[in-house]
Design a protein around this motif. Structure first.
Motif, PDB file in Angstrom:
ATOM      1  N   PHE A  59      34.016  32.299  40.573  1.00  0.00           N
ATOM      2  CA  PHE A  59      33.499  33.583  41.067  1.00  0.00           C
ATOM      3  C   PHE A  59      33.976  34.737  40.194  1.00  0.00           C
ATOM      4  N   ASP A  60      33.029  35.452  39.624  1.00  0.00           N
ATOM      5  CA  ASP A  60      33.348  36.626  38.798  1.00  0.00           C
ATOM      6  C   ASP A  60      32.070  37.419  38.581  1.00  0.00           C
ATOM      7  N   THR A  89      28.641  27.348  43.445  1.00  0.00           N
ATOM      8  CA  THR A  89      29.192  28.684  43.221  1.00  0.00           C
ATOM      9  C   THR A  89      29.000  29.521  44.473  1.00  0.00           C
ATOM     10  N   VAL A  90      29.677  30.653  44.508  1.00  0.00           N
ATOM     11  CA  VAL A  90      29.476  31.594  45.616  1.00  0.00           C
ATOM     12  C   VAL A  90      28.013  32.031  45.676  1.00  0.00           C
ATOM     13  N   GLN A 114      29.223  39.095  47.082  1.00  0.00           N
ATOM     14  CA  GLN A 114      28.062  38.532  46.400  1.00  0.00           C
ATOM     15  C   GLN A 114      26.777  38.843  47.148  1.00  0.00           C
ATOM     16  N   TRP A 115      26.821  38.839  48.472  1.00  0.00           N
ATOM     17  CA  TRP A 115      25.655  39.239  49.262  1.00  0.00           C
ATOM     18  C   TRP A 115      25.210  40.642  48.863  1.00  0.00           C
ATOM     19  N   SER A 116      26.166  41.556  48.719  1.00  0.00           N
ATOM     20  CA  SER A 116      25.823  42.951  48.409  1.00  0.00           C
ATOM     21  C   SER A 116      25.185  43.079  47.027  1.00  0.00           C
ATOM     22  N   ILE A 117      25.469  42.116  46.155  1.00  0.00           N
ATOM     23  CA  ILE A 117      24.893  42.117  44.808  1.00  0.00           C
ATOM     24  C   ILE A 117      23.560  41.375  44.770  1.00  0.00           C
TER      25      ILE A 117
END
Length: 371
Positions: free
Chosen positions: A283-284, A119-120, A154-157
């Motif tokens: 990705f979601d 996954t991402v 995703q990095w920001s999350i």
């Protein structure tokens, strides 16, 4: 000056989102520029489906130019006189990092179909491990287009305190049913190729060339715009004046797509293609928040720049605007640019004066804050 690729091996076991585990893995990467004493000028570039760690300059392996060479380098929008820029080949890809073609230490044979789905989130976790190895606590910016933009999001999350700026180009927060459908057709083309052999074609010294070529032809259509294709090819015939009244090549667009498919089938691994299209599907970020993207982004801390292109029908501007709205709802600093272009989704890879000026200006402001 030729660019050298680098490798790092991680011997610590990682657990993937699927629950599967990898006992160890390697990542291949390259760097441009110099990391300053404070380690504060690092920029991570996240690549899309079929790209790699080779982001700029000439490779010392084959003299190939990096896929984003028009964007990265001295005097370019992401200026390596000021920034230390990193390109990494993602886990599961086929350009040096551990993937389906790598040797499984348990069997001493290529993983093939035994390589776990990713996954991402898994990619971002392994990229963070690379950042730790390079002693980078916080990125000045992380940038990516298309699937690369999903990694930035995703990095920001996942690591909100490890990046100051998130630059997301021609991307989306989730695939539509139409996009998943395109990926499924591509996968079926590969899996039903008689030479696929259940994903274990390496030992048979073959690969699903026809299936992979068709998958690439289909994907390539989605990267272009109707206007762009019409302007470039129209209904022009290929080296002839009349129809052949056969199923051979008559039109220029047919010749172009066959060439693109054939070339790609020699340069990319079919198992990696299957795996990465599934990464896209899964990705979601809003999935665990009842589909509420605003809630999914409630923890982000970075400043954002989003860029979309008017003719991109794969990830149209409406997708970027949805992200902008959700970020603004969380009172995050967001800049947004919608670029007029006839080149479809691939616009993010091409030279466009307005587009490049926006990126250059944004990174110029980032650099000023480093001084």
């Amino acid at each position: 000056m030729l660019v050298q690729e680098k490798k790092v091996k991680f011997n610590s076991k990682i657990t993937l989102k699927s629950g599967d585990k990898l006992e160890s893995f390697e990542l291949t990467y390259e760097t441009h520029g110099v990391l300053n004493k404070q380690h504060s000028n690092a920029v991570l570039v996240c690549h899309a489906l079929n790209a790699s760690h080779h982001i700029a300059g000439k490779s010392d392996k084959d003299n190939q130019i990096g896929w984003w060479d028009n964007m990265i380098g001295k005097g370019k929008p992401i200026d390596t006189e000021f920034f230390f820029v990193i390109g990494v080949n993602n886990l599961g890809s086929c350009f040096g990092s551990t993937g389906p073609a790598s040797i499984n230490p348990k069997t001493n044979k290529p993983y093939g179909s035994d390589f776990p789905l990713l996954t991402v989130e898994d990619w971002v976790n392994t990229q963070a491990m690379l950042a730790d190895f390079l002693e980078i606590e916080k990125f000045s910016a992380i940038i990516g287009g298309s699937l690369g933009g999903m990694q930035v999001l995703q990095w920001s999350i996942s690591f909100p305190n490890r990046l100051k700026n998130a630059v997301i180009i021609a991307s989306t927060a989730r695939l539509t049913a139409q996009n998943i459908a395109f990926n499924e057709i591509a996968r079926r083309a590969i899996i039903t190729d008689p030479l696929f052999h259940g994903g274990n074609y390496y030992s048979k010294d073959t690969y699903p060339k026809v299936g992979l070529s068709i998958a690439r032809m289909l994907a390539h259509i989605t990267y272009l715009s109707q206007d762009g294709m019409t302007r470039r090819f129209g209904r022009n015939l290929q080296s002839k004046e009349n129809y052949s009244f056969s199923y051979e090549i008559d039109f220029q667009i047919e010749s172009y797509l066959r060439y693109q498919g054939e070339k790609f089938s020699h340069n990319f691994d079919a198992n990696s293609y299957l795996l990465i299209t599934r990464v896209l599907d899964y990705f979601d970020p809003a999935e665990n928040f009842a589909g509420d993207l605003t809630k999914a982004l409630s923890s982000v801390e970075a400043n954002f720049l989003l860029v979309s292109f008017t003719s991109d029908w794969r990830f149209p501007p409406s997708h970027s605007r949805e992200l902008v709205s959700s970020l603004l709802a969380n009172e995050v600093s967001v800049s947004y640019a919608e670029i007029s272009s006839n080149y479809g989704h691939d616009s993010f890879l091409l030279v466009d004066r307005n587009y490049h000026e926006i990126i250059k200006t944004y990174f110029g402001e980032i650099y000023k804050k480093l001084l």
